[in-house]
Design an enzyme around this catalytic site. Structure first.
Site, PDB file in Angstrom:
ATOM      1  N   CYS A  71      19.358  12.893  38.128  1.00 50.42           N
ATOM      2  CA  CYS A  71      17.991  12.921  37.340  1.00 50.42           C
ATOM      3  C   CYS A  71      17.930  14.611  37.070  1.00 50.42           C
ATOM      4  CB  CYS A  71      16.873  12.680  38.144  1.00 50.42           C
ATOM      5  SG  CYS A  71      15.304  12.888  37.486  1.00 50.42           S
ATOM      6  N   CYS A  96       1.055  14.307  36.992  1.00 52.20           N
ATOM      7  CA  CYS A  96       2.545  15.060  37.662  1.00 52.20           C
ATOM      8  C   CYS A  96       2.262  16.382  38.044  1.00 52.20           C
ATOM      9  CB  CYS A  96       3.344  15.149  36.175  1.00 52.20           C
ATOM     10  SG  CYS A  96       5.019  15.508  36.287  1.00 52.20           S
ATOM     11  N   GLU A 137      14.977  21.942  39.583  1.00 48.40           N
ATOM     12  CA  GLU A 137      15.508  20.944  40.431  1.00 48.40           C
ATOM     13  C   GLU A 137      16.036  19.832  39.837  1.00 48.40           C
ATOM     14  OE1 GLU A 137      12.179  21.477  44.008  1.00 48.40           O
ATOM     15  OE2 GLU A 137      11.487  20.277  42.322  1.00 48.40           O
ATOM     16  N   CYS A 190       0.400  16.475  31.861  1.00 48.37           N
ATOM     17  CA  CYS A 190       0.138  15.147  32.117  1.00 48.37           C
ATOM     18  C   CYS A 190      -0.535  15.410  33.659  1.00 48.37           C
ATOM     19  CB  CYS A 190       1.406  14.276  32.259  1.00 48.37           C
ATOM     20  SG  CYS A 190       2.410  13.925  30.809  1.00 48.37           S
ATOM     21  N   CYS A 225       6.633  22.661  32.851  1.00 49.66           N
ATOM     22  CA  CYS A 225       6.575  21.743  31.892  1.00 49.66           C
ATOM     23  C   CYS A 225       5.161  22.193  31.184  1.00 49.66           C
ATOM     24  CB  CYS A 225       6.462  20.287  32.215  1.00 49.66           C
ATOM     25  SG  CYS A 225       6.185  19.074  30.845  1.00 49.66           S
TER      26      CYS A 225
END
Ligand code: SAH
Length: 346
Positions: free
Chosen positions: A104, A118, A91, A115, A111
């Site tokens: 962005c 997130c 995205e 974290c 990922c």
């Protein structure tokens, strides 16, 4: 299968072109069409011979990302879900800010940094993007806006950890900055990291002049270990040392992002720790309210947010509360969680 045009360096493109046509100005012609005018088809390049256009479109793909879905939020934030040639999803988000737009962009599908606040982390790492896939997101934004100059800032804060995909990132940055490419000023580009120390050191050595943003989110190792596993590998002391070594131009600052999570990192003592930690660093702190994800956390109320900011400011730090954009469409920081076609907002 055709090759992604944007995976090729300018030298490689020059080689491909000269196989078909020896005229030395062909490269500049093609680059102008693609990077300035946003052409998505060689047939549009009307100042080039028809035969050459046909030959190029047989071997090079100018549309390596397939737009599966696009959503616009009431505040004008535009989120695009793309499918890459192997089916993986990413995205990117176009964010309007007074009179200009910021893109962005993502650097990885998913990922692996884990974290806990997130959404992207819940997917895990699918794979790194190629330089061409990073560049193609910018190409798509330029085509969508109709004009390269409509895009002012570029932030690598989408899906993934940019500094774990260094070669592709650096390759893409070179084209983004090159006058024959997107011709961005490095000061308009920000690379954001969770704190991958070897990557910060390498980015510094490359000395491209781009802005560095650090997702800090805690001022002590115990809290940071809890919400950002990368901190166990590179604790704050090590991270701050590396940050202090990042080359800055006069007036350039390191951005520190601080996502405020209710009851986790929003105490007065947390703010005081940040003040101590950032002493002597040309810094700018972005305080961000935690955006809703599938985790069971919430954002603190405005009073707590403002108090946090005030503690930083009264100690002489530059601190802003960043307005969250695109929250309604799951496009805000930490909410990018592309999983499947039609899965946006899921
Ligand atoms: N891996 C890079 C870039 C992606 S994260 C990095 O860590 O910087 C981009 C930003 O979104 C980071 O500053 C991160 O702290 C923030 N973020 C992540 N989850 C969030 C959430 N739920 N609410 C608000 N911001 C979040």
């Amino acid at each position: 299968m055709k090759d992604n045009f944007f995976d090729k360096t300018f030298e490689e493109l020059s080689g491909i072109l000269s196989d078909f046509d020896p005229k030395p100005f062909r490269l500049d012609q093609v680059l102008r069409w693609v990077y300035v005018k946003g052409a998505d088809d060689f047939s549009r390049m009307t100042n080039m011979p028809k035969e050459l256009r046909g030959q190029l479109s047989d071997v090079l793909d100018l549309t390596p990302l397939r737009l599966l879905e696009e959503v616009e939020s009431p505040d004008g934030t535009l989120k695009s879900l793309f499918q890459m040639t192997d089916g993986e999803l990413i995205e990117s988000v176009i964010i309007p800010e007074d009179g200009h737009k910021t893109l962005c962009a993502s650097t990885q599908a998913g990922c692996g940094m884990g974290c806990s606040f997130c959404e992207t982390a819940t997917i895990g790492l699918k794979r790194n993007l190629s330089r061409g896939e990073i560049l193609a997101q910018i190409v798509c934004a330029v085509r969508r806006l109709g004009n390269r100059l409509a895009l002012r800032n570029l932030v690598f804060m989408g899906m993934g950890e940019p500094l774990l995909n260094m070669d592709a990132l650096i390759g893409a940055l070179e084209v983004i900055i090159d006058a024959r490419g997107f011709d961005f000023s490095p000061r308009r580009i920000t690379v954001s990291t969770c704190g991958w120390v070897p990557g910060i050191d390498r980015l510094g050595r490359e000395n491209l002049g781009v802005n560095l943003a650090i997702s800090l989110n805690a001022g002590d190792d115990e809290t940071r270990n809890r919400i950002m596993p990368v901190n166990r590998k590179y604790p704050l002391k090590r991270l701050m040392k590396s940050i202090r070594g990042y080359p800055l131009h006069p007036r350039q600052r390191i951005t520190f992002e601080y996502v405020l999570i209710d009851g986790v990192n929003d105490r007065i003592e947390d703010a005081r720790r940040i003040v101590k930690l950032l002493r002597g660093i040309p810094a700018k702190v972005n305080v961000i309210a935690y955006n809703r994800t599938s985790a069971a956390w919430s954002r603190p109320d405005d009073r707590v947010m403002n108090r946090f900011q005030e503690i930083l400011m009264s100690a002489g730090l530059l601190a802003t509360v960043r307005k969250s954009r695109g929250g309604e469409i799951g496009a805000a920081c930490g909410q990018l969680g592309a999983r499947a076609a039609g899965g946006m907002n899921a």
